[in-house]
Design a protein around this motif. Structure first.
Motif, PDB file in Angstrom:
ATOM      1  N   TYR A 130      16.552  17.210  55.463  1.00  0.00           N
ATOM      2  CA  TYR A 130      16.014  18.567  55.302  1.00  0.00           C
ATOM      3  C   TYR A 130      15.558  18.750  53.856  1.00  0.00           C
ATOM      4  O   TYR A 130      16.284  18.401  52.913  1.00  0.00           O
TER       5      TYR A 130
ATOM      6  N   LEU B   4      17.470  20.031  67.934  1.00  0.00           N
ATOM      7  CA  LEU B   4      18.171  19.036  68.748  1.00  0.00           C
ATOM      8  C   LEU B   4      18.766  19.649  70.010  1.00  0.00           C
ATOM      9  O   LEU B   4      19.038  18.931  70.992  1.00  0.00           O
TER      10      LEU B   4
ATOM     11  N   LEU C  45      22.190   8.958  64.426  1.00  0.00           N
ATOM     12  CA  LEU C  45      21.199   9.980  64.105  1.00  0.00           C
ATOM     13  C   LEU C  45      21.185  10.217  62.599  1.00  0.00           C
ATOM     14  O   LEU C  45      22.230  10.383  61.976  1.00  0.00           O
ATOM     15  N   GLU C  46      19.986  10.214  62.028  1.00  0.00           N
ATOM     16  CA  GLU C  46      19.798  10.576  60.626  1.00  0.00           C
ATOM     17  C   GLU C  46      18.968  11.855  60.559  1.00  0.00           C
ATOM     18  O   GLU C  46      17.916  11.959  61.183  1.00  0.00           O
ATOM     19  N   ARG C  47      19.467  12.830  59.826  1.00  0.00           N
ATOM     20  CA  ARG C  47      18.750  14.094  59.613  1.00  0.00           C
ATOM     21  C   ARG C  47      18.380  14.206  58.137  1.00  0.00           C
ATOM     22  O   ARG C  47      19.183  13.872  57.261  1.00  0.00           O
TER      23      ARG C  47
ATOM     24  N   GLU D 122      11.951  19.134  58.490  1.00  0.00           N
ATOM     25  CA  GLU D 122      13.134  18.480  59.034  1.00  0.00           C
ATOM     26  C   GLU D 122      12.702  17.162  59.681  1.00  0.00           C
ATOM     27  O   GLU D 122      11.785  17.150  60.501  1.00  0.00           O
TER      28      GLU D 122
ATOM     29  N   THR E 185      11.511   8.254  65.353  1.00  0.00           N
ATOM     30  CA  THR E 185      11.492   9.263  64.307  1.00  0.00           C
ATOM     31  C   THR E 185      10.561  10.401  64.706  1.00  0.00           C
ATOM     32  O   THR E 185       9.445  10.164  65.170  1.00  0.00           O
TER      33      THR E 185
ATOM     34  N   SER F 202       9.842  14.968  63.812  1.00  0.00           N
ATOM     35  CA  SER F 202      10.090  16.004  62.820  1.00  0.00           C
ATOM     36  C   SER F 202      10.012  17.389  63.439  1.00  0.00           C
ATOM     37  O   SER F 202       9.535  17.569  64.568  1.00  0.00           O
TER      38      SER F 202
ATOM     39  N   ASN G 201      18.267  25.067  65.979  1.00  0.00           N
ATOM     40  CA  ASN G 201      18.489  23.627  65.883  1.00  0.00           C
ATOM     41  C   ASN G 201      17.612  22.939  66.921  1.00  0.00           C
ATOM     42  O   ASN G 201      17.865  23.051  68.135  1.00  0.00           O
TER      43      ASN G 201
ATOM     44  N   TYR H 147      14.040  13.706  61.765  1.00  0.00           N
ATOM     45  CA  TYR H 147      15.124  13.154  62.582  1.00  0.00           C
ATOM     46  C   TYR H 147      14.804  11.722  62.975  1.00  0.00           C
ATOM     47  O   TYR H 147      13.675  11.414  63.356  1.00  0.00           O
ATOM     48  N   LYS H 148      15.806  10.859  62.897  1.00  0.00           N
ATOM     49  CA  LYS H 148      15.645   9.466  63.306  1.00  0.00           C
ATOM     50  C   LYS H 148      16.812   9.076  64.206  1.00  0.00           C
ATOM     51  O   LYS H 148      17.974   9.104  63.788  1.00  0.00           O
TER      52      LYS H 148
END
Length: 663
Positions: free
Chosen positions: A143, A99, A139-141, A154, A210, A212, A97, A156-157
């Motif tokens: 995939y 994150l 958080l927006e993910r 992936e 944003t 990735s 992960n 991420y925002k």
């Protein structure tokens, strides 16, 4: 057939299928589905998504504290392992992960609460992190697999939803693993997991960041793919929109409409760009860079022309060419599966009736594709497979085989109902195809089909567990799901009692049909065939009740959003060809499309009593692009409109009547 009798037993069955109404997910306005977790309601699921060089099974969920969990199974079908057999794709499972390495205001990202999880060709997750003094952010993910490259992307925002600045630190992170060179056909493989952005960022309230990450693989020494995440997302969205935007179903039932739209994604995405050409593969962390006589030749290849997906049509033609390599003058069986990018075969269950599967699929594909050139190319394969079946008729005139598509999991005798039924339909298709390509008038095929139908009725006739239906094989004394096969090819001699048996508590459960009464195993493919068969023989009201409950369970229930392979085997994997079987309920069952030529088909619409209309738009078969509109006029009368090239042909017909349409 006395249709009224079939419909009267529906009330009895409703009580036994109430579990179909349970939903966790809901439909969204953008054409997707969404789950909004409730506090303390832990749940997990898995979904497979594929591109031309990669597939991934994402095992995702929300734990009891409201945080998102994810485990990523990666499959690279073109990176072959040793021994190079059916299952020899490079596969790894990661809990990685990105994150975990990121800090916000000097602290790890904690105190997550997932607000929504949504699916529409990608897995999208929205969460809020509330750390009080240390800040608050959304958080927006996202995939999804790359459409063209061997990469899971992936995105991420992070959006600052608090009242103070956020200081975000993203480390440089690039991990490369090298596999054992002795275990790869091309030596060692390099697997890279990386964050594509690094640095220090200050995020003011209301502002977003944003970035990735990705997981990719290549042969050691060859370049690893560096994805442009925005471009990759655009390509994936374009593919999904294209698939969902063709063969569009419009009915009063939004769940069935949406399930049909989703089924095209899974059915069509699982095609791999192998050195043996495009090969559609079932998936399931097992079956890649290979083809089967059932999954590909029988289930999905006849469906591709309707979708207009040219890569799918190319994979179908390529699959049939691979099978054609094994035609022989000694009538030895064609292998059940061609594996390892076309370099090897699997035939571990002997003759499963594979020639009947191939003839059935190739003839239907050739007709629906509408290409005389392709039809001529496939004709030798079709006729060889038909002749093979004819050479294997037993003394009572049905086809012998070693097993069936369940490969010995359940008994199938020396001759089974499925193989002979597929052979019957293939003979009919050949009778339509022959005059279209200058190969005679097809009368010999029609005569063989008529004789075979009589033999099927006589040989498989049986009183099984109180139902006068089919014994799946001689001596079979338990109800089997595959007694639905004759219905799906239009053999309605025992339709009433066969439907009674199929939809009785002995076979029908909350997950569709049991493979055999008294057992616990179910395979979606038989349920999907049964639903198509019920529509085909005119039991549309009964079929639609079960179709809605099945669709609700698979699209909006606990394991979503596609048709599955089986249980307990495979843990309900999202094998791709089953989704094509769902689509064929619509084309061949609900609308009753039966190819009769390269530019023609018969049309027997089965409009349920509870619906006032049904439309199927942007159908790409028979060398055309056309719509079918069906509208109830009065009672059982229907107005049918076929629209092609800006011109409409209009008809008014009664229930169960068939139109012959030439485009």
């Amino acid at each position: 057939m006395k249709l009224g009798t079939i419909l009267t037993v529906g009330a009895l069955l409703f009580a036994s299928t109430t579990a179909f109404s349970a939903t966790r997910w809901h439909l969204t306005d953008d054409g997707g589905i969404e789950w909004q977790p409730k506090a303390g309601d832990a749940h997990s699921d898995h979904i497979e998504m594929s591109g031309k060089k990669v597939s991934t099974v994402l095992r995702y969920g929300v734990n009891s504290e409201g945080a998102f969990t994810l485990n990523k199974s990666m499959v690279w079908p073109l990176l072959r392992t040793i021994p190079n057999n059916t299952h020899a794709s490079l596969m790894r499972r990661y809990g990685w992960n990105p994150l975990d390495a990121i800090t916000v205001n000097g602290k790890a990202m904690t105190n997550e609460k997932v607000k929504s999880v949504s699916l529409k060709g990608s897995l999208d997750v929205k969460s809020v992190f509330d750390n009080g003094y240390y800040g608050k952010w959304d958080l927006e993910r996202t995939y999804f697999p790359s459409t063209e490259n061997p990469t899971l992307v992936e995105i991420y925002k992070i959006t600052n939803s608090g009242k103070k600045d956020l200081s975000i630190e993203i480390p440089e992170l690039r991990q490369i693993s090298l596999t054992d060179p002795a275990k790869g056909t091309k030596g060692s493989y390099a697997i890279e997991a990386a964050i594509d952005t690094a640095g220090f960022f200050t995020l003011a309230p209301g502002k977003s960041l944003t970035f990735s990450a990705h997981i990719t693989a290549a042969v050691k020494g060859q370049p690893l793919h560096k994805p442009n995440a925005a471009a990759e997302k655009m390509n994936r969205d374009a593919l999904v929109d294209n698939l969902m935007g063709s063969l569009v179903l419009e009915t009063p039932d939004p769940v069935i409409d949406r399930m049909q739209a989703f089924s095209k994604i899974r059915a069509c995405e699982s095609i791999y760009d192998t050195k043996g050409g495009p090969l559609h593969g079932p998936g399931g962390e097992s079956y890649y860079a290979a083809i089967w006589a059932n999954d590909q030749a029988e289930y999905i290849n006849p469906y591709f022309p309707y979708t207009g997906y040219e890569y799918g049509n190319a994979s179908a033609l390529n699959a049939f060419k691979h099978f054609a390599r094994f035609m022989n003058p000694d009538w030895k069986p064609i292998p059940s599966s061609i594996i390892a990018e076309g370099e090897d075969i699997w035939n571990g269950a002997g003759d499963r009736g594979d020639a009947a599967m191939i003839a059935y699929g190739a003839a239907r594909y050739a007709l629906a594709r509408g290409s005389k050139q392709e039809a001529l190319e496939l004709w030798p394969l079709i006729t060889w497979c038909l002749d093979y079946c004819r050479h294997n008729l037993n003394s009572e005139g049905v086809v012998k085989s070693d097993s069936d598509e369940l490969e010995g999991r359940f008994p199938s005798g020396d001759a089974n109902l499925c193989t002979s039924s597929l052979y019957y339909d293939a003979l009919l298709s050949a009778s339509y195809l022959a005059p279209e390509i200058g190969k005679g008038n097809g009368a010999n095929f029609r005569k063989q089909a008529q004789t075979l139908r009589k033999n099927i009725d006589k040989y498989f006739d049986g009183n099984v567990e109180g139902f006068h239906t089919y014994a799946y094989y001689k001596g079979n004394d338990k109800l089997r799901a595959w007694i639905c096969i004759p219905l799906s090819v239009g053999i309605d001699d025992k339709a009433e009692t066969t439907l009674d048996a199929l939809f009785s508590p002995k076979l029908w459960t909350e997950n569709g049909l049991l493979t055999q009464s008294g057992d616990k195993t179910f395979w979606d493919r038989s349920t999907l065939y049964a639903l198509r068969g019920a529509y085909t023989v005119g039991a549309e009201d009964r079929a639609t009740d079960f179709m809605n409950r099945y669709s609700t369970t698979r699209l909006l229930g606990e394991h979503v959003p596609y048709a599955i392979e089986a249980w307990p085997e495979g843990g309900q994997r999202h094998l791709s060809a089953e989704s094509a079987l769902y689509g064929r309920i619509i084309t061949e069952g609900l609308f009753g499309i039966r190819p009769t030529g390269l530019r023609s088909f018969s049309l027997t619409p089965r409009l349920p009593q509870g619906w006032d209309h049904m439309n199927l738009r942007k159908i790409k078969a028979f060398g055309s692009d056309f719509d079918i509109e069906v509208k109830r006029v009065k009672g059982d009368r229907m107005a049918v409109k076929v629209i092609a090239g800006g011109k409409a042909k209009e008809y008014t017909i009664g229930h169960g009547k068939t139109l012959n349409v030439k485009l």
